[in-house]
Design a protein around this motif. Structure first.
Motif, PDB file in Angstrom:
ATOM      1  N   ALA A  63       0.825  -1.207   0.000  1.00 38.44           N
ATOM      2  CA  ALA A  63       0.000   0.000   0.000  1.00 38.44           C
ATOM      3  C   ALA A  63       0.861   1.260   0.000  1.00 38.44           C
ATOM      4  N   ALA A  64       1.997   1.210   0.706  1.00 37.72           N
ATOM      5  CA  ALA A  64       2.878   2.377   0.794  1.00 37.72           C
ATOM      6  C   ALA A  64       3.548   2.703  -0.534  1.00 37.72           C
ATOM      7  N   GLU A  65       3.584   1.734  -1.459  1.00 37.65           N
ATOM      8  CA  GLU A  65       4.284   1.932  -2.727  1.00 37.65           C
ATOM      9  C   GLU A  65       3.344   2.186  -3.905  1.00 37.65           C
ATOM     10  N   GLN A  66       2.033   2.216  -3.656  1.00 36.38           N
ATOM     11  CA  GLN A  66       1.097   2.244  -4.774  1.00 36.38           C
ATOM     12  C   GLN A  66       0.966   3.599  -5.454  1.00 36.38           C
ATOM     13  N   ASN A  67       1.495   4.667  -4.869  1.00 37.68           N
ATOM     14  CA  ASN A  67       1.484   5.961  -5.550  1.00 37.68           C
ATOM     15  C   ASN A  67       2.809   6.255  -6.254  1.00 37.68           C
ATOM     16  N   PHE A  68       3.650   5.223  -6.373  1.00 38.56           N
ATOM     17  CA  PHE A  68       4.928   5.340  -7.066  1.00 38.56           C
ATOM     18  C   PHE A  68       4.935   4.368  -8.249  1.00 38.56           C
ATOM     19  N   HIS A  69       6.081   4.239  -8.913  1.00 40.33           N
ATOM     20  CA  HIS A  69       6.291   3.237  -9.963  1.00 40.33           C
ATOM     21  C   HIS A  69       5.305   3.384 -11.127  1.00 40.33           C
ATOM     22  N   GLN A  70       5.103   4.605 -11.575  1.00 39.21           N
ATOM     23  CA  GLN A  70       4.193   4.848 -12.692  1.00 39.21           C
ATOM     24  C   GLN A  70       4.784   4.283 -13.988  1.00 39.21           C
ATOM     25  N   GLN A  71       3.932   3.645 -14.770  1.00 36.46           N
ATOM     26  CA  GLN A  71       4.334   3.079 -16.059  1.00 36.46           C
ATOM     27  C   GLN A  71       3.332   3.492 -17.129  1.00 36.46           C
ATOM     28  N   LEU A  72       3.687   3.243 -18.375  1.00 36.53           N
ATOM     29  CA  LEU A  72       2.768   3.472 -19.482  1.00 36.53           C
ATOM     30  C   LEU A  72       2.318   2.130 -20.047  1.00 36.53           C
ATOM     31  N   TRP A  73       1.012   1.973 -20.189  1.00 41.06           N
ATOM     32  CA  TRP A  73       0.416   0.760 -20.747  1.00 41.06           C
ATOM     33  C   TRP A  73      -0.507   1.147 -21.898  1.00 41.06           C
ATOM     34  N   HIS A  74      -0.881   0.132 -22.676  1.00 41.42           N
ATOM     35  CA  HIS A  74      -1.827   0.350 -23.761  1.00 41.42           C
ATOM     36  C   HIS A  74      -3.038  -0.555 -23.566  1.00 41.42           C
ATOM     37  N   ARG A  75      -4.202   0.006 -23.874  1.00 44.09           N
ATOM     38  CA  ARG A  75      -5.437  -0.777 -23.763  1.00 44.09           C
ATOM     39  C   ARG A  75      -6.205  -0.712 -25.083  1.00 44.09           C
ATOM     40  N   ARG A  76      -6.686  -1.858 -25.519  1.00 42.40           N
ATOM     41  CA  ARG A  76      -7.598  -1.925 -26.657  1.00 42.40           C
ATOM     42  C   ARG A  76      -9.005  -2.089 -26.115  1.00 42.40           C
ATOM     43  N   LEU A  77      -9.930  -1.254 -26.573  1.00 44.81           N
ATOM     44  CA  LEU A  77     -11.298  -1.281 -26.072  1.00 44.81           C
ATOM     45  C   LEU A  77     -11.931  -2.657 -26.257  1.00 44.81           C
ATOM     46  N   ALA A  78     -12.835  -2.962 -25.327  1.00 44.66           N
ATOM     47  CA  ALA A  78     -13.638  -4.203 -25.387  1.00 44.66           C
ATOM     48  C   ALA A  78     -12.798  -5.458 -25.211  1.00 44.66           C
ATOM     49  N   THR A  79     -11.686  -5.335 -24.509  1.00 45.71           N
ATOM     50  CA  THR A  79     -10.887  -6.507 -24.162  1.00 45.71           C
ATOM     51  C   THR A  79     -10.732  -6.554 -22.651  1.00 45.71           C
ATOM     52  N   PRO A  80     -10.390  -7.696 -22.069  1.00 42.30           N
ATOM     53  CA  PRO A  80     -10.198  -7.772 -20.620  1.00 42.30           C
ATOM     54  C   PRO A  80      -9.030  -6.893 -20.181  1.00 42.30           C
ATOM     55  N   LEU A  81      -9.103  -6.378 -18.964  1.00 37.79           N
ATOM     56  CA  LEU A  81      -7.993  -5.591 -18.430  1.00 37.79           C
ATOM     57  C   LEU A  81      -6.700  -6.398 -18.419  1.00 37.79           C
ATOM     58  N   SER A  82      -6.839  -7.686 -18.237  1.00 38.93           N
ATOM     59  CA  SER A  82      -5.657  -8.545 -18.195  1.00 38.93           C
ATOM     60  C   SER A  82      -4.932  -8.599 -19.538  1.00 38.93           C
ATOM     61  N   ALA A  83      -5.611  -8.168 -20.602  1.00 38.81           N
ATOM     62  CA  ALA A  83      -4.985  -8.164 -21.925  1.00 38.81           C
ATOM     63  C   ALA A  83      -4.259  -6.855 -22.229  1.00 38.81           C
ATOM     64  N   ASP A  84      -4.352  -5.876 -21.346  1.00 36.73           N
ATOM     65  CA  ASP A  84      -3.655  -4.608 -21.575  1.00 36.73           C
ATOM     66  C   ASP A  84      -2.156  -4.859 -21.717  1.00 36.73           C
ATOM     67  N   ARG A  85      -1.510  -4.046 -22.519  1.00 40.15           N
ATOM     68  CA  ARG A  85      -0.120  -4.273 -22.891  1.00 40.15           C
ATOM     69  C   ARG A  85       0.823  -3.277 -22.213  1.00 40.15           C
ATOM     70  N   TYR A  86       1.813  -3.815 -21.523  1.00 39.93           N
ATOM     71  CA  TYR A  86       2.861  -2.966 -20.961  1.00 39.93           C
ATOM     72  C   TYR A  86       3.668  -2.331 -22.091  1.00 39.93           C
ATOM     73  N   GLU A  87       4.004  -1.045 -21.922  1.00 30.69           N
ATOM     74  CA  GLU A  87       4.795  -0.350 -22.936  1.00 30.69           C
ATOM     75  C   GLU A  87       6.181   0.024 -22.418  1.00 30.69           C
ATOM     76  N   ILE A  88       6.240   0.807 -21.344  1.00 32.14           N
ATOM     77  CA  ILE A  88       7.527   1.298 -20.866  1.00 32.14           C
ATOM     78  C   ILE A  88       7.374   1.777 -19.420  1.00 32.14           C
ATOM     79  N   GLY A  89       8.466   1.766 -18.672  1.00 28.71           N
ATOM     80  CA  GLY A  89       8.437   2.314 -17.316  1.00 28.71           C
ATOM     81  C   GLY A  89       9.060   1.447 -16.251  1.00 28.71           C
ATOM     82  N   GLU A  90       9.258   0.143 -16.522  1.00 34.39           N
ATOM     83  CA  GLU A  90       9.814  -0.753 -15.510  1.00 34.39           C
ATOM     84  C   GLU A  90      11.186  -0.292 -15.028  1.00 34.39           C
ATOM     85  N   LEU A  91      11.937   0.317 -15.908  1.00 33.82           N
ATOM     86  CA  LEU A  91      13.291   0.754 -15.567  1.00 33.82           C
ATOM     87  C   LEU A  91      13.345   2.220 -15.172  1.00 33.82           C
ATOM     88  N   PHE A  92      12.188   2.895 -15.137  1.00 29.93           N
ATOM     89  CA  PHE A  92      12.161   4.282 -14.706  1.00 29.93           C
ATOM     90  C   PHE A  92      12.404   4.364 -13.205  1.00 29.93           C
TER      91      PHE A  92
END
Length: 709
Positions: free
Chosen positions: A220-249
């Motif tokens: 909970a203490a870390e949830q306002n940090f570690h922002q990343q960019l993802w991509h979402r295609r409409l009408a698909t499950p959230l689990s199908a959203d695609r990571y783009e960049i940010g893990e190394l930020f």
């Protein structure tokens, strides 16, 4: 290395001074920083999960309410404040245009929250329709809009909604034809400091969005940090959203994204916390990401010129800023050339708000700074200046592409905000310019300069009655900020009328730490040079007294957030030089501030106690640590229970310390709202309540006789 030592507990019942404060115990708690033992007797007030702390806060609220509700003429003052704040003041802002349709946020009292409308681009009022009204979603006014973005085809709305001013927002997709929500709700796309963003795909079938860790992914203490960019295609499950960049930020990365719709390329700007240091990234249509700059390159903002070139604002060897053209046609290789070597005015940049420059129709439209007031510069793509609209002494807000020119929002102290249309030669007023039943026709604005301790000239803008006499007898309210490179521009505030019509004068100082004269001005008021900000403000206080705008026993000061730190510094360093202080959501324990959930974002601006030089500076000015047994002025602290930017523990600890140290008998009050945060999303009713409390407190503290209206 930091460690905590709790030696003993003792209970102290505070004496009745201006009022009977709740019992507050002092702990013999110390923290060690670089061999220095730092006392922290109220560290226990940091723990909001503690029933004891909540009971103490409730007790302080009862005291504050009893005091403020018992002040003379409160009912009449409340009626007048509500009349002024709820007057027929209609304002349109946050514009977006697609084709012949436009969307605006609309502020229209007595509705509790601003709402989103769509309208024909020409502003015909008969075509205005409400698209989303948070007031119908929650009658209490707790739900508010953080931001929105309409899809390129004009059919879908992405809107980030938050509750109770917490600024943690979920993303909703709405069909603009039916008004119904479609698609999944995307959780946690916006946070208190790093904020959030979205960029639609050019075909409107999906979007890129900022994503924070979800439950189970981080503590909970870390949830306002570690922002990343993802991509979402409409009408698909959230689990199908695609990571783009940010893990190394960096952990405190803050992300904004902009698409070039014709090509599908994506520009990402990443800031290291609140540092003003950036990296730029570009995504090609094949999905490849390229880093375009490092922090040390000092490229602070960018916009697409076309698919193969970016316009870059650089501060490298140019603290006032200069524009560069970057060739991105042969990535990963880039080449940059300056449009011109220098600029005589400071070019504005703003990561959090609207872009301070755009490229449209072969022209650059850019906001420039001149010590507080702002102007709009027009430059061609070869760097040559072009005719620009003439503005009054003003603030320049959003710049929107509009036909062959732009629409720009202008603000001033005495007139409601205007939307101005500029086609390259002529300037006209758009019908959706703001209107107000509150008139400032009897007032004028003057601009003067105080001289700070080191000789720096500090601007101050003063609003006073046209017939005001400068004999030292006027009550005066002075405010300032001085941080994060933020410029304090002229702005229209109807609520100010309730103070001015009581014979008050209002003044706003443009302090170092802000961006009013460029990045050098900012750097002179950050990290180990933060004391310059406090010296600047005190110099303005002194100037206003010496120039006979007021006198010490008629001078009040007010600030919020970083400006609350400024208030705390004035309380600790110059308690005899003013009569009253109102401080909102302020930072007062500069030593432990970085341990708050949001504190890490502020380290680039203030420094860290892990650095010995930073620690010495922080400890030297930390308001909470520099109080002593002496007479303090009347003080009203105001904070919000849901503040995700500045932990309310600062206000609790500072209040307790002042109530213990104060020998003047004047009140030290803490008012905590249970339904608000740092200020964003505050319902109209709570805003009015705060304004009433401010005004009755000022009138009483400055011994002003209320003038019936």
């Amino acid at each position: 290395m930091r460690y905590l030592t709790v030696l003993l507990l003792s209970t102290l019942v505070l004496p009745a001074l201006a009022t009977d404060y709740p019992e507050t115990r002092r702990q013999a708690t110390t923290n060690n920083y670089h061999g220095v033992e730092v006392a922290d007797p109220y560290q226990w007030l940091e723990d909001w999960s503690s029933p004891e702390v909540k009971a103490w806060s409730a007790g302080q609220n009862r005291v504050a309410r009893a005091y403020l509700d018992g002040l003379p003429n409160r009912e009449e003052i409340a009626r007048r404040v509500e009349q002024v704040v709820s007057a027929d003041t209609v304002s349109y802002y946050a514009a977006q245009r697609i084709g012949d349709r436009a969307w605006f946020m609309k502020y229209a009292p007595p509705r509790q929250q601003p709402f989103l409308i769509q309208i024909d681009a020409d502003g015909d009022p008969a075509t205005e329709e409400v698209v989303f009204d948070p007031n119908t979603a929650d009658e209490s006014g707790s739900v508010s809009i953080e931001w929105y973005k309409v899809s390129p085809n004009g059919k879908l709305l992405a809107i980030a909604l938050t509750n109770a001013g917490a600024e943690v927002a979920d993303l909703h997709i709405i069909d603009l034809e039916t008004g119904k929500r479609i698609d999944e709700i995307v959780p946690r796309v916006n946070g208190p400091t790093a904020g959030g963003d979205i960029s639609w795909d050019s075909d409107s079938t999906g979007f890129y969005y900022t994503r924070y860790p979800r439950d189970g992914e981080k503590s909970a203490a870390e949830q306002n940090f570690h922002q990343q960019l993802w991509h979402r295609r409409l009408a698909t499950p959230l689990s199908a959203d695609r990571y783009e960049i940010g893990e190394l930020f960096d952990r405190i990365a803050e992300i904004r994204v902009t698409a070039h719709e014709p090509s599908g390329k994506l520009l990402l700007t990443m800031q290291f916390g609140d540092s003003g240091r950036f990296q730029l990234y570009l995504r090609e249509t094949n999905g490849a990401w390229h880093r375009l700059s490092e922090y040390e390159d000092e490229l602070v903002q960018a916009a697409f010129i076309d698919a193969n070139a970016l316009l870059i604002l650089s501060r490298k060897s140019a603290p006032k800023g200069r524009f560069m053209r970057m060739d991105i046609s042969k990535l990963p290789e880039t080449a940059s050339v300056p449009l011109f070597e220098a600029h005589d005015k400071a070019l504005a940049s703003d990561f959090y708000g609207d872009p301070t420059f755009i490229v449209h129709g072969g022209r650059i439209y850019a906001k420039s700074l001149s010590g507080g007031p702002q102007e709009l510069e027009v430059i061609d793509l070869n760097g040559s200046s072009l005719p620009a609209p003439e503005l009054d002494v003003a603030g320049v807000g959003q710049i929107v592409p509009w036909d062959d020119g732009v629409m720009v929002r202008q603000s001033s102290y005495l007139s409601p905000s205007s939307w101005l249309l500029f086609d390259g030669t002529q300037t006209s007023r758009h019908p959706l310019s703001s209107t107000s039943a509150v008139s400032f026709g009897d007032y004028r604005v003057v601009r003067e300069f105080a001289v700070s301790r080191d000789g720096t000239k500090i601007p101050v803008n003063i609003i006073l009655a046209k017939d005001a006499r400068l004999d030292g007898s006027n009550p005066l309210l002075l405010t300032g900020y001085g941080g994060y490179g933020i410029s304090m521009a002229p702005a229209f505030r109807p609520a100010r009328k309730a103070w001015l019509e009581q014979g008050g004068i209002f003044a706003q100082a443009n302090l170092r730490g802000g961006g009013e004269y460029g990045e050098d001005w900012h750097r002179q008021g950050m990290l180990t040079k933060k004391q310059n900000v406090f010296d600047d403000f005190h110099a303005v206080m002194t100037h206003l007294v010496e120039a006979k705008y007021t006198r010490v026993d008629k001078l009040a000061i007010e600030g919020g957030s970083n400006g609350g730190l400024l208030m705390g510094a004035m309380i600790a360093q110059h308690p005899a030089d003013f009569q009253a202080c109102i401080s909102h959501v302020g930072i007062y324990d500069s030593v432990r501030s970085e341990l708050s959930p949001n504190g890490a974002f502020n380290i680039p601006e203030f420094g860290t106690v892990d650095n010995p030089d930073h620690f010495r500076a922080l400890y030297a000015y930390s308001p909470y640590h520099n109080l002593e047994k002496t007479a303090y002025p009347a003080i009203l602290f105001m904070t919000g229970e849901n503040d995700g930017r500045v932990d309310p523990m600062h206000s609790r600890k500072m209040t307790a310390a002042l109530q213990y140290q104060n020998t003047s008998g004047k009140p030290v009050l803490l008012r905590t709202s249970g339904t608000t945060g740092h200020g964003s999303g505050t319902p109209l009713s709570e805003s009015i309540s705060q304004q009433v409390d401010r005004l009755v407190f000022l009138l009483d503290s400055l011994e002003m006789q209320y003038k019936k209206r």
